[in-house]
Design a protein around this motif. Structure first.
Motif, PDB file in Angstrom:
ATOM      1  N   THR A 193       0.892  -4.018   4.427  1.00 17.57           N
ATOM      2  CA  THR A 193       1.750  -4.783   5.644  1.00 17.57           C
ATOM      3  C   THR A 193       0.733  -5.327   6.848  1.00 17.57           C
ATOM      4  O   THR A 193      -0.591  -4.953   6.756  1.00 17.57           O
ATOM      5  N   GLU A 194       0.976  -5.987   7.650  1.00 17.43           N
ATOM      6  CA  GLU A 194      -0.108  -6.444   8.628  1.00 17.43           C
ATOM      7  C   GLU A 194      -0.655  -5.471   9.549  1.00 17.43           C
ATOM      8  O   GLU A 194      -1.743  -5.274   9.721  1.00 17.43           O
ATOM      9  N   ALA A 195       0.264  -4.329   9.729  1.00 16.14           N
ATOM     10  CA  ALA A 195      -0.048  -3.047  10.580  1.00 16.14           C
ATOM     11  C   ALA A 195      -1.149  -2.578   9.657  1.00 16.14           C
ATOM     12  O   ALA A 195      -2.241  -2.148  10.468  1.00 16.14           O
ATOM     13  N   ARG A 196      -1.110  -2.316   8.285  1.00 20.80           N
ATOM     14  CA  ARG A 196      -1.957  -1.598   7.749  1.00 20.80           C
ATOM     15  C   ARG A 196      -3.510  -2.342   7.693  1.00 20.80           C
ATOM     16  O   ARG A 196      -4.512  -2.093   7.590  1.00 20.80           O
ATOM     17  N   ARG A 197      -3.294  -3.602   7.582  1.00 15.75           N
ATOM     18  CA  ARG A 197      -4.364  -4.729   7.497  1.00 15.75           C
ATOM     19  C   ARG A 197      -5.409  -4.487   8.840  1.00 15.75           C
ATOM     20  O   ARG A 197      -6.703  -4.582   8.848  1.00 15.75           O
ATOM     21  N   VAL A 198      -4.516  -4.361   9.912  1.00 12.01           N
ATOM     22  CA  VAL A 198      -5.148  -4.541  11.196  1.00 12.01           C
ATOM     23  C   VAL A 198      -6.190  -3.191  11.275  1.00 12.01           C
ATOM     24  O   VAL A 198      -7.129  -3.149  11.804  1.00 12.01           O
ATOM     25  N   ILE A 199      -5.345  -1.898  11.029  1.00 12.94           N
ATOM     26  CA  ILE A 199      -5.975  -0.806  10.856  1.00 12.94           C
ATOM     27  C   ILE A 199      -7.086  -0.695   9.959  1.00 12.94           C
ATOM     28  O   ILE A 199      -8.244  -0.177  10.352  1.00 12.94           O
ATOM     29  N   ALA A 200      -7.013  -1.198   8.699  1.00 15.20           N
ATOM     30  CA  ALA A 200      -8.112  -1.252   7.818  1.00 15.20           C
ATOM     31  C   ALA A 200      -9.343  -1.994   8.463  1.00 15.20           C
ATOM     32  O   ALA A 200     -10.672  -1.624   8.119  1.00 15.20           O
ATOM     33  N   ALA A 217     -18.555   7.016   6.618  1.00 16.58           N
ATOM     34  CA  ALA A 217     -18.374   5.682   5.746  1.00 16.58           C
ATOM     35  C   ALA A 217     -17.788   4.441   6.685  1.00 16.58           C
ATOM     36  O   ALA A 217     -17.997   3.339   6.418  1.00 16.58           O
ATOM     37  N   ARG A 218     -16.917   4.933   7.684  1.00 18.59           N
ATOM     38  CA  ARG A 218     -16.016   3.994   8.536  1.00 18.59           C
ATOM     39  C   ARG A 218     -17.132   3.313   9.187  1.00 18.59           C
ATOM     40  O   ARG A 218     -16.972   2.117   9.389  1.00 18.59           O
ATOM     41  N   MET A 219     -18.163   4.135   9.853  1.00 18.58           N
ATOM     42  CA  MET A 219     -19.002   3.694  10.783  1.00 18.58           C
ATOM     43  C   MET A 219     -19.973   2.680  10.221  1.00 18.58           C
ATOM     44  O   MET A 219     -20.329   1.612  10.607  1.00 18.58           O
ATOM     45  N   ARG A 220     -20.454   3.046   8.907  1.00 21.34           N
ATOM     46  CA  ARG A 220     -21.593   2.269   8.189  1.00 21.34           C
ATOM     47  C   ARG A 220     -20.827   0.798   7.728  1.00 21.34           C
ATOM     48  O   ARG A 220     -21.607  -0.190   7.467  1.00 21.34           O
ATOM     49  N   ALA A 221     -19.398   0.796   7.747  1.00 25.82           N
ATOM     50  CA  ALA A 221     -18.851  -0.514   7.308  1.00 25.82           C
ATOM     51  C   ALA A 221     -18.468  -1.213   8.595  1.00 25.82           C
ATOM     52  O   ALA A 221     -17.959  -2.514   8.461  1.00 25.82           O
ATOM     53  N   GLY A 264      -6.695  15.645   4.299  1.00 25.21           N
ATOM     54  CA  GLY A 264      -7.370  15.521   3.058  1.00 25.21           C
ATOM     55  C   GLY A 264      -7.441  14.111   2.512  1.00 25.21           C
ATOM     56  O   GLY A 264      -7.936  13.946   1.540  1.00 25.21           O
ATOM     57  N   ASP A 265      -6.719  13.233   2.894  1.00 26.51           N
ATOM     58  CA  ASP A 265      -6.667  11.925   2.450  1.00 26.51           C
ATOM     59  C   ASP A 265      -7.642  10.800   3.528  1.00 26.51           C
ATOM     60  O   ASP A 265      -7.295   9.879   3.742  1.00 26.51           O
ATOM     61  N   ALA A 266      -8.258  11.670   4.141  1.00 24.92           N
ATOM     62  CA  ALA A 266      -9.028  10.822   5.291  1.00 24.92           C
ATOM     63  C   ALA A 266      -9.941   9.740   4.771  1.00 24.92           C
ATOM     64  O   ALA A 266     -10.008   8.761   5.400  1.00 24.92           O
ATOM     65  N   ALA A 267     -10.526   9.816   3.687  1.00 27.56           N
ATOM     66  CA  ALA A 267     -11.363   8.668   2.873  1.00 27.56           C
ATOM     67  C   ALA A 267     -10.408   7.312   2.897  1.00 27.56           C
ATOM     68  O   ALA A 267     -10.853   6.630   3.234  1.00 27.56           O
ATOM     69  N   GLN A 268      -9.087   7.703   2.190  1.00 25.50           N
ATOM     70  CA  GLN A 268      -8.330   6.782   1.901  1.00 25.50           C
ATOM     71  C   GLN A 268      -7.902   5.983   3.165  1.00 25.50           C
ATOM     72  O   GLN A 268      -7.538   4.823   3.367  1.00 25.50           O
ATOM     73  N   ALA A 269      -7.389   6.876   4.152  1.00 21.91           N
ATOM     74  CA  ALA A 269      -6.937   6.434   5.383  1.00 21.91           C
ATOM     75  C   ALA A 269      -7.875   5.384   6.293  1.00 21.91           C
ATOM     76  O   ALA A 269      -7.456   4.507   6.947  1.00 21.91           O
ATOM     77  N   LEU A 270      -9.234   5.936   6.160  1.00 23.99           N
ATOM     78  CA  LEU A 270     -10.373   5.109   6.901  1.00 23.99           C
ATOM     79  C   LEU A 270     -10.801   3.933   6.013  1.00 23.99           C
ATOM     80  O   LEU A 270     -11.298   3.396   6.730  1.00 23.99           O
TER      81      LEU A 270
END
Length: 380
Positions: A11-18, A53-57, A256-262
């Motif tokens: 959804t748009e909310a997930r895209r914004v977060i990603a 990983a999120r910061m390097r992105a 435990g799902d931090a990688a996928q969440a971020l």
């Protein structure tokens, strides 16, 4: 039509977060501590790997970390989380040092410098402290340091606590104008009941993939915290709604799902943000400022002030409660005593008491300003 990735609709909310360039990530106590050894360094390292990983992105990341009390339990030889304030503060004083060192050591693997920021509720509710906290966090980001925020448990009393770090994270997200908030703990998202139990009718709790507004929460039953933390689903839900109401989308997921969440926001429950972000002042009035009293309004004033966003005039006030001063925030009550809004008062309580029920034309010139100006109030 929305895409579907890893079992959730993009959804748009997930895209914004990603895609968020600035993000606040809250880590629950159970994600970094355990009763036996205090800090769980392997789990903390895994979280730091995902954050790095999120910061390097390309994203700026601020961490809100629970776990100070939990990290102090084992070193002090305590068998369970303390209940009394003095022992909690003693555990926090030991655990906070260990927790900050653990975050610093883990981020050092990536040559990252960590800055610890300890806050109390007064630091957010007090406007000058609020601005100082904002400047500190912004400067740490500009200096490329990772801010690790926690409530200052060693000095916070029951009267000046945030209540839990979920609420603190939501307040920090607005404070630093973050694009998104991610809440990581021991739950994989929001359910309409306790997913560990079967209801009396044999029904299992259902996972809620996205919350677009209050109607999506009808029938949801949220529980309180576990042995190491003070939060629980109720506090996470309240924090997610607070942040979303202020214009910040939220993802609630398992640590435990931090990688996928971020990386893609492909897990957990997403909370869509309101279309327009509250101004810093309105957010402070609605969520951050401590209430110092209340004004009871008649039906006409409720309709004008809460319904049509008009300034509050003395004629519409029927009662005054509390010892507030000019510039304080007070609650606005309807005749039944229900809170209908909050606002910044223009006069001290004793002055307002002399004005209630009177026409503005009958008051001396220095008392002809509204009791609360329309720009300084928010409705419930």
């Amino acid at each position: 039509m929305s895409e579907t990735t890893a079992g959730v609709s993009m959804t748009e909310a997930r895209r914004v977060i990603a895609d968020a360039r600035s993000i606040v990530v809250k880590i629950g106590s159970s994600a970094v501590t355990d009763m036996a050894s205090g800090i769980d360094h392997s789990r903390l390292d895994a979280l730091v790997d995902a954050l790095e990983a999120r910061m390097r992105a390309g994203s700026d990341v601020i961490v809100v970390s629970s776990g100070a009390v939990g990290a102090g339990i084992a070193p002090l030889g305590l068998k369970k989380r303390p209940r009394d304030l003095a022992t909690k503060q003693a555990a926090a004083s030991v655990g906070q040092l260990r927790l900050a060192h653990a975050w610093g050591t883990s981020f050092a693997r990536y040559d990252r410098v960590v800055g610890q920021v300890l806050l109390t509720a007064d630091d957010i509710s007090n406007r000058s402290h609020h601005a100082n906290a904002q400047r500190t966090l912004d400067r740490l980001r500009l200096l490329h340091a990772v801010a690790v925020v926690n409530e200052n448990d060693t000095v916070a009393t029951n009267e000046i606590r945030f209540g839990d770090n979920d609420r603190l994270a939501a307040l920090v997200a607005h404070l630093v104008h973050a694009d998104a908030l991610v809440l990581l703990s021991d739950v994989d998202g929001l359910y309409d009941g306790d997913p560990r139990r079967t209801g009396p009718d044999g029904r299992r709790a259902q996972f809620i993939e996205q919350v677009d507004g209050p109607d999506d929460l009808d029938g949801v039953v949220a529980g309180t915290g576990g042995s190491l933390g003070t939060g629980g689903m109720a506090s996470k839900l309240a924090a997610a709604r607070l942040a979303a109401d202020s214009g910040v989308p939220v993802l609630l997921a398992a640590a435990g799902d931090a990688a996928q969440a971020l990386d893609g926001a492909t897990v957990g429950t997403a909370f869509a943000a309101r279309p327009t972000r509250l101004s810093a002042r309105r957010f402070w009035v609605r969520h951050a400022a401590e209430s110092h009293g209340s004004l009871t309004l008649d039906d006409g004033a409720v309709a004008a002030v809460c319904g049509r966003r008009r300034s509050l005039l003395p004629a519409g006030v029927t009662a005054v409660s509390g010892d507030f001063s000019h510039g304080d925030v007070v609650e606005l009550l309807d005749p039944a005593g229900t809170v209908r809004g909050r606002g910044v008062v223009s006069y001290d309580a004793d002055v307002v008491a002399t004005m209630i029920g009177r026409s503005t034309a009958d008051l001396p010139g220095e008392l002809r300003r509204p009791i609360i100006h329309a720009d300084d109030l928010v409705t419930a």
